[in-house]
Design an enzyme around this catalytic site. Sequence first.
Site, mmCIF file in Angstrom:
data_model
loop_
_atom_site.group_PDB
_atom_site.id
_atom_site.type_symbol
_atom_site.label_atom_id
_atom_site.label_comp_id
_atom_site.label_asym_id
_atom_site.label_seq_id
_atom_site.Cartn_x
_atom_site.Cartn_y
_atom_site.Cartn_z
ATOM 1 N N ALA A 8 82.930 8.479 68.207
ATOM 2 C CA ALA A 8 82.073 9.320 69.054
ATOM 3 C C ALA A 8 80.770 8.586 69.347
ATOM 4 O O ALA A 8 80.152 8.033 68.449
ATOM 5 C CB ALA A 8 81.765 10.641 68.357
ATOM 6 N N CYS A 9 80.364 8.575 70.617
ATOM 7 C CA CYS A 9 79.086 7.951 70.980
ATOM 8 C C CYS A 9 78.197 8.996 71.648
ATOM 9 O O CYS A 9 78.626 10.122 71.885
ATOM 10 C CB CYS A 9 79.291 6.736 71.883
ATOM 11 S SG CYS A 9 79.855 7.117 73.551
ATOM 12 N N THR A 10 76.996 8.610 71.968
ATOM 13 C CA THR A 10 76.025 9.570 72.503
ATOM 14 C C THR A 10 76.485 10.200 73.817
ATOM 15 O O THR A 10 76.304 11.385 74.028
ATOM 16 C CB THR A 10 74.645 8.920 72.697
ATOM 17 O OG1 THR A 10 74.810 7.715 73.423
ATOM 18 C CG2 THR A 10 73.996 8.624 71.378
ATOM 19 N N THR A 16 82.917 5.400 72.862
ATOM 20 C CA THR A 16 83.889 6.176 72.081
ATOM 21 C C THR A 16 85.267 5.542 72.208
ATOM 22 O O THR A 16 85.940 5.281 71.206
ATOM 23 C CB THR A 16 83.943 7.646 72.581
ATOM 24 O OG1 THR A 16 82.650 8.226 72.406
ATOM 25 C CG2 THR A 16 84.987 8.450 71.830
#
Length: 101
Positions: A8-10, A16
Amino acid sequence: MKIVGIAACTSGIAHTYIAKEKLVKAAQALGHDIHIETQGTIGTEDELTQAEIDAADVVIIAADIKVGGKERFQGKKVVEVPTSLVIKAPKGLINKIEEQL
């Protein structure tokens, strides 16, 4: 090793999926079973089953944000790293985890 995890990324888009792809390719190249769930702007994809989690030797959380569902991993060895580390050195990370297990 049996590996499960979350990427998961921002923004929940590029990093992601890059992190997931890098982890999967590295793990398979090293002879491990792996299943990575993604969490992002479009929700959760490839959600881990309880059976996969129960069978796992280790959980890798490659995330730049708070991820949901961590309580599923209670009692498991959990390694949390930023997506950038997974993208740059996925085999190194898996080898390091393997040494620690």
